[in-house]
Write an enzyme that holds these catalytic residues in place. Structure first.
Site, PDB file in Angstrom:
ATOM      1  N   LYS A  87       0.819  -1.219   0.000  1.00  0.00           N
ATOM      2  CA  LYS A  87       0.000   0.000   0.000  1.00  0.00           C
ATOM      3  C   LYS A  87       0.852   1.269   0.000  1.00  0.00           C
ATOM      4  O   LYS A  87       0.477   2.287  -0.552  1.00  0.00           O
ATOM      5  CB  LYS A  87      -0.918  -0.004   1.225  1.00  0.00           C
ATOM      6  CG  LYS A  87      -1.936  -1.141   1.203  1.00  0.00           C
ATOM      7  CD  LYS A  87      -3.329  -0.628   1.039  1.00  0.00           C
ATOM      8  CE  LYS A  87      -4.312  -1.693   0.624  1.00  0.00           C
ATOM      9  NZ  LYS A  87      -4.316  -2.921   1.444  1.00  0.00           N
ATOM     10  N   GLU A 109      -9.488   6.676   3.472  1.00  0.00           N
ATOM     11  CA  GLU A 109     -10.407   5.694   4.040  1.00  0.00           C
ATOM     12  C   GLU A 109      -9.590   4.468   4.390  1.00  0.00           C
ATOM     13  O   GLU A 109      -8.551   4.231   3.784  1.00  0.00           O
ATOM     14  CB  GLU A 109     -11.495   5.323   3.021  1.00  0.00           C
ATOM     15  CG  GLU A 109     -11.085   4.253   1.992  1.00  0.00           C
ATOM     16  CD  GLU A 109     -10.013   4.707   1.008  1.00  0.00           C
ATOM     17  OE1 GLU A 109      -9.836   5.934   0.848  1.00  0.00           O
ATOM     18  OE2 GLU A 109      -9.330   3.837   0.419  1.00  0.00           O
ATOM     19  N   SER A 376       1.856  -9.737  -1.177  1.00  0.00           N
ATOM     20  CA  SER A 376       1.544  -8.301  -1.086  1.00  0.00           C
ATOM     21  C   SER A 376       1.806  -7.742   0.305  1.00  0.00           C
ATOM     22  O   SER A 376       2.091  -6.561   0.462  1.00  0.00           O
ATOM     23  CB  SER A 376       0.089  -8.056  -1.485  1.00  0.00           C
ATOM     24  OG  SER A 376      -0.778  -8.891  -0.728  1.00  0.00           O
TER      25      SER A 376
HETATM   26  C1  LIG Z   1      -5.144  -4.048   1.181  1.00  0.00           C
HETATM   27  C2  LIG Z   1      -4.399  -5.286   0.908  1.00  0.00           C
HETATM   28  C3  LIG Z   1      -4.717  -6.131  -0.189  1.00  0.00           C
HETATM   29  C4  LIG Z   1      -5.888  -5.889  -1.107  1.00  0.00           C
HETATM   30  O1  LIG Z   1      -5.852  -4.709  -1.832  1.00  0.00           O
HETATM   31  P1  LIG Z   1      -5.495  -4.623  -3.361  1.00  0.00           P
HETATM   32  O2  LIG Z   1      -5.835  -3.227  -3.720  1.00  0.00           O
HETATM   33  O3  LIG Z   1      -6.312  -5.634  -4.086  1.00  0.00           O
HETATM   34  O4  LIG Z   1      -4.053  -4.917  -3.505  1.00  0.00           O
HETATM   35  C5  LIG Z   1      -3.932  -7.244  -0.416  1.00  0.00           C
HETATM   36  N1  LIG Z   1      -2.892  -7.544   0.386  1.00  0.00           N
HETATM   37  C6  LIG Z   1      -2.568  -6.783   1.446  1.00  0.00           C
HETATM   38  C7  LIG Z   1      -1.424  -7.192   2.293  1.00  0.00           C
HETATM   39  C8  LIG Z   1      -3.302  -5.625   1.743  1.00  0.00           C
HETATM   40  O5  LIG Z   1      -2.960  -4.884   2.798  1.00  0.00           O
END
Ligand SMILES: *Cc1c(COP(=O)(O)O)cnc(C)c1O
Length: 419
Positions: A87, A109, A376
């Protein structure tokens, strides 16, 4: 840079109240100008290197590969970024843009709190006052992230309308923005919302894909399949972005299968029961009920339970460039355990959905193929949920003892939140 887009096929657009047209035009103009300025990207890269720790590593998961038998598994360790997830890439880009536009305040948000946490951290670093809108239900569920956001100096504003979750927080942030845009930037956390956000957020997240491609090229690896989890769609679109205009590799998005296929049990918009709709400023695929209202969703991972999906992914799914599948709560937890045991890394519960799809796919591919999965986020933030779901008695004992240590037999009736 891919060319700027308002619409991706039939999806996207800018479905907002009249009052928001001017600030969104202004934002679009500022973004296009910054995107063409090498000085802007140099600053973005410098902060990425020094504050976030980029480039994040690409790990060959040799033990997992050996145990599963089949394709080689590579993991982009995006979760090693400061603040624990991807993020922050988007937040840095938008915050630098806000500074260029002369804005003096940032609002955001948040659902699980991951985007709020990244925004609060970057605002601390760049010196912006920051308000994060968060549903009351989410505040109660995600206490650790609220704690960190406040430590970074952000104001966490509780939202009491609607279901008191993410979509209500978005509505509240849009309301604030409509009356404060002269000095305020609204920092949206995924590749969705009215244009120019989907395009802009993809550009700021494409660093994940560009780095991964370079790391693969350096090792002479041509990937067969890229796998990423899909909430709003920002980590996946950023990860996939260098390959969107070519027919290969295979691109696989993994949505939350939750506990089952019935309404309210999952968040499968592209691989399940999604419908075309318009909500929160854009046209895309949403989970809608019979009255056309946004449906309730469920996932064990707080970041994958948004009822809509970014418009570019909706389009890429429609034309078949990106395929979608689901992984359920149980599979995600099992995948988290598997990669912890075999590789010594802890996936965030969101990313563990992508990991679950890899566990399914790898044995079905030949050994000369390579799968690359985007981790992610890292799973530290999910300690409370993972420990509860895995039914460890020792954890319950620890919590009871911890309560005793802070001198509380039971939580206080009301926690003072004003500072
Ligand atoms: C917020 C989040 C997501 C989902 O959001 P995307 O916009 O689809 O990437 C996925 N993995 C993590 C670790 C997150 O914090």
């Amino acid at each position: 840079m891919r060319p700027y887009n308002d619409y991706f096929g039939e999806f996207g657009g800018r479905y907002v109240a009249e009052v928001l047209r001017r600030p969104l035009d202004e934002l679009e103009g500022a973004f296009r100008k910054a995107a063409a300025d090498p000085g802007f990207w140099a600053e973005y890269e410098r902060i990425g290197r020094d504050f976030v720790g980029r480039p994040t590593p690409l790990l060959f998961a040799e033990n997992a590969t050996g145990e599963l038998g089949g394709a080689s598994i590579y993991i982009k360790l995006e979760g090693l970024a400061n603040t624990g997830a991807h993020k922050v890439n988007n937040v840095i880009g938008q915050a630098l843009l806000a500074r260029r536009m002369g804005k003096t305040r940032i609002i955001a948000e948040t659902g699980a709190g991951q985007h709020g946490l990244a925004t609060a951290a970057v605002c601390a670093k760049l010196g912006f006052p920051c308000t994060v809108y968060m549903g009351e239900v989410d505040i109660a569920r995600q206490r650790p992230n609220v704690f960190w956001m406040e430590l970074f100096g952000a104001t966490v504003a509780p939202v009491s309308g609607g279901t008191r979750t993410l979509k209500d927080a978005v509505n509240e942030a849009l309301r604030d923005y409509a009356s404060s845009f002269e000095e305020t930037h609204y920092l949206i956390g995924s590749a969705l919302g009215p244009s120019p956000y989907p395009d802009m957020v993809r550009e700021f997240q494409s660093i994940i894909g560009r780095e991964t491609k370079r790391q693969l090229d350096d090792r002479g690896i041509v990937p067969d399949t890229l796998v990423a989890c899909v909430g709003g769609g920002s980590n996946s679109i950023g990860f996939f972005s260098p390959y969107l205009d070519s027919p290969t590799p295979r691109l696989l998005g993994v949505e939350a299968g939750g506990t089952g296929p019935r309404p309210g049990e999952h968040a499968a918009r592209m691989s399940g029961a999604g419908d075309v709709g318009i909500a929160q400023g854009y046209k895309s695929m949403f989970l809608l009920d019979d009255d056309g209202q946004v449906q309730h969703t469920h996932s064990v991972s707080a970041g994958l339970d948004y009822p809509g999906v970014g418009p570019e992914l909706a389009h890429l799914g429609t034309i078949g460039r990106v395929e979608f599948t689901t992984a359920g709560d149980r599979q995600a937890l099992d995948a988290l355990k598997f990669f912890a045991r075999t590789e010594g890394i802890v996936f965030a519960l969101e990313s563990a959905h992508a990991a679950a799809a890899v566990i399914d796919l790898a044995p079905r591919l030949d050994a000369d193929k390579a799968i690359v999965v985007n981790m992610s986020g890292r799973g530290d933030k999910d300690l409370f949920i993972a420990a509860r779901e895995m039914h460890t008695d020792a954890w319950a004992v620890f919590l009871a003892e911890e309560l005793e240590r802070v001198g509380k037999a039971a939580p206080p009736k009301e926690t003072p939140r004003e500072r």
